[in-house]
Motif scaffolding. Structure first.
Motif, PDB file in Angstrom:
ATOM      1  N   PHE A 123       4.208   6.831   1.284  1.00 37.88           N
ATOM      2  CA  PHE A 123       5.216   6.156   0.468  1.00 37.88           C
ATOM      3  C   PHE A 123       4.795   6.065  -0.991  1.00 37.88           C
ATOM      4  O   PHE A 123       5.652   6.062  -1.882  1.00 37.88           O
ATOM      5  CB  PHE A 123       5.516   4.761   1.037  1.00 37.88           C
ATOM      6  N   MET A 124       3.494   5.973  -1.267  1.00 38.65           N
ATOM      7  CA  MET A 124       3.028   5.973  -2.648  1.00 38.65           C
ATOM      8  C   MET A 124       3.150   7.356  -3.285  1.00 38.65           C
ATOM      9  O   MET A 124       3.124   7.497  -4.503  1.00 38.65           O
ATOM     10  CB  MET A 124       1.573   5.505  -2.719  1.00 38.65           C
ATOM     11  N   GLY A 125       3.252   8.389  -2.454  1.00 36.17           N
ATOM     12  CA  GLY A 125       3.372   9.746  -2.980  1.00 36.17           C
ATOM     13  C   GLY A 125       2.105  10.220  -3.650  1.00 36.17           C
ATOM     14  O   GLY A 125       2.142  11.048  -4.562  1.00 36.17           O
ATOM     15  N   GLY A 126       0.958   9.715  -3.205  1.00 35.82           N
ATOM     16  CA  GLY A 126      -0.304  10.105  -3.813  1.00 35.82           C
ATOM     17  C   GLY A 126      -1.472   9.515  -3.050  1.00 35.82           C
ATOM     18  O   GLY A 126      -1.313   9.015  -1.934  1.00 35.82           O
ATOM     19  N   LEU A 127      -2.632   9.559  -3.669  1.00 35.50           N
ATOM     20  CA  LEU A 127      -3.865   9.108  -3.034  1.00 35.50           C
ATOM     21  C   LEU A 127      -4.484   7.968  -3.828  1.00 35.50           C
ATOM     22  O   LEU A 127      -4.244   7.831  -5.030  1.00 35.50           O
ATOM     23  CB  LEU A 127      -4.860  10.273  -2.943  1.00 35.50           C
ATOM     24  N   PRO A 128      -5.299   7.139  -3.180  1.00 35.39           N
ATOM     25  CA  PRO A 128      -5.945   6.039  -3.909  1.00 35.39           C
ATOM     26  C   PRO A 128      -6.878   6.573  -4.992  1.00 35.39           C
ATOM     27  O   PRO A 128      -7.366   7.701  -4.921  1.00 35.39           O
ATOM     28  CB  PRO A 128      -6.739   5.308  -2.823  1.00 35.39           C
TER      29      PRO A 128
END
Length: 420
Positions: free
Chosen positions: A242-247
């Motif tokens: 859902f964030m469309g990315g990585l930490p």
């Protein structure tokens, strides 16, 4: 939901909602979805060898039995009591093995499903890939980040499919939720709060012939990361999705707070994952209170999605404080009334309890759906795009979180990972 409705959902669910994940490398055309739903003669189905017949392994066997393109063709386990229970779900003449390498050498299968303790995943996956078999491995991928990377690298070297058991990637409700989030219905997502709370020790009674490390492997640090790999991995995959990315980094705290029974894995954890632009994922898990269970709260400026509950909520703007609203109306009307100055000036901001809207769908089995996807990938020789990257990054996030807890400091996202 009728059988016909279920058949329709199975046949069309990816075509209807998989567009939601187009930007993350998932297949938008889903060419296997319709074919996988068709009845395939028994002799043409993908023959699956299952390694690991404990509770999870037997659940996967039952899900494989529901598919229309796979069949369980062999079983492998070193623990006979587990094997005896698993035999009840397969034909009596199904071959059984105590050594997974012997099963691979027998050449009576087309693909492998691995449902063994976490520390065995990497070795068994690599053995199967080296023997020329596509592999479906339960999550988390492996006990270390290095082993997770080795699994991906070997699959690429051998040109074989490697799929990891993140069934929410095949859950129509989650896919529909992602589609609506990406359409902007809840505005920019700035925070995700996720939890998985249970109220049981995870300690299992050791049956005759079993050992502590064999049966209670989840409670031993060298075999498992406990809550981080057995539970958090699922929701960290959802968060990345859902964030469309990585930490960018993670910090956390953990403890053995309640179950002081000799285990050396945490029985509660709390972590914060930072993402770009200051966005956060806040994750908690515990084993001594089940009030809030398993949930994700995906929060944007215009609303919230709770996919585990299948609901989407629009943000409700707070109304004016009643006393101030009354005073304003009095002033506008020219009325003179007493203004209370000794009463309550603050009221608790309680959770909004609007019912929200349903994300749709009825009863379905996403674990069965992921096996139909795996079966078609094996039949076509083409993996479902995006699945392995999602699983790999979720496992890395969970293991990095464990390291951040252990070291008591924030850790940056690794720079030496496999690229996709």
């Amino acid at each position: 939901m009728t059988d016909d409705d279920f058949a329709l959902s199975r046949r069309t669910f990816l075509d209807r909602v998989l567009l939601a994940s187009a930007g993350l490398g998932m297949s938008t055309a889903a060419p296997w979805a319709a074919r996988a739903a068709e009845d395939i003669p028994k002799g043409q189905r993908v023959r699956i060898g299952v390694i690991g017949t404990g509770d999870r392994g037997r659940t996967l066997i039952q899900n494989l039995n529901k598919t229309r393109n796979c069949t369980v063709a062999a079983l492998c386990d070193t623990f006979e009591p587990h094997m005896a229970k698993a035999r009840a779900y397969v034909p009596a003449n199904t071959p059984v093995f105590t050594d997974h390498r012997k099963m691979l050498e027998a050449r009576e299968i087309d693909a492998v499903v691995i449902a063994t303790p976490l520390d065995l995943h990497a070795r068994q996956t690599i053995d199967a890939l080296d023997a020329g078999y596509p592999v479906f491995c339960e999550k988390a991928m492996a006990r270390t980040i290095a082993d997770c990377s080795a699994m991906v690298t070997r699959a690429r070297q051998r040109g074989k499919i490697l799929q990891i058991g993140h069934q929410r990637l095949f859950n129509p409700t989650y896919l529909n939720a992602l589609k609506r989030a990406q359409a902007g219905e809840i505005g920019p997502i700035t925070q995700i709060r996720a939890s998985w709370h249970r109220n049981r020790s995870w300690r299992r009674q050791i049956p005759p012939g079993g050992t502590e490390r064999e049966i209670n492997w989840r409670l031993h640090r060298d075999r498992s990361a406990g809550l981080m790999t057995e539970l958090a991995t699922h929701q960290l995959q959802v968060a990345n999705w859902f964030m469309g990315g990585l930490p960018t980094r993670v910090m956390g705290s953990g403890s053995i707070c309640f179950w002081k029974d000799g285990r050396d894995v945490y029985d509660q954890v709390a972590l914060i994952y930072d993402y770009s632009d200051g966005r956060k994922v806040i994750y908690t898990s515990m084993l001594n209170n089940a009030r809030y269970g398993c949930e994700e709260q995906i929060q944007g400026s215009k609303g919230t999605i709770e996919p585990e509950l299948g609901r989407i909520y629009q943000e409700v703007q707070p109304g004016a404080v009643p006393a101030l609203a009354r005073m304003r109306a009095d002033v506008q009307a020219g009325r003179k009334n007493t203004v209370p100055i000794g009463g309550a000036t603050w009221f608790p901001e309680l959770p909004v309890t609007t019912p929200g809207d349903s994300l749709g769908w009825g009863e379905y089995d996403e674990t069965m759906l992921q096996f139909e996807g795996f079966g078609e990938a094996v039949r076509s020789g083409k993996e479902v795009p995006g699945l392995l990257a999602q699983a790999y990054h979720a496992s890395v996030a969970s293991l990095l979180g464990e390291q951040a807890i252990d070291q008591g400091k924030a850790l940056a996202w690794p720079t030496d990972l496999v690229t996709f």
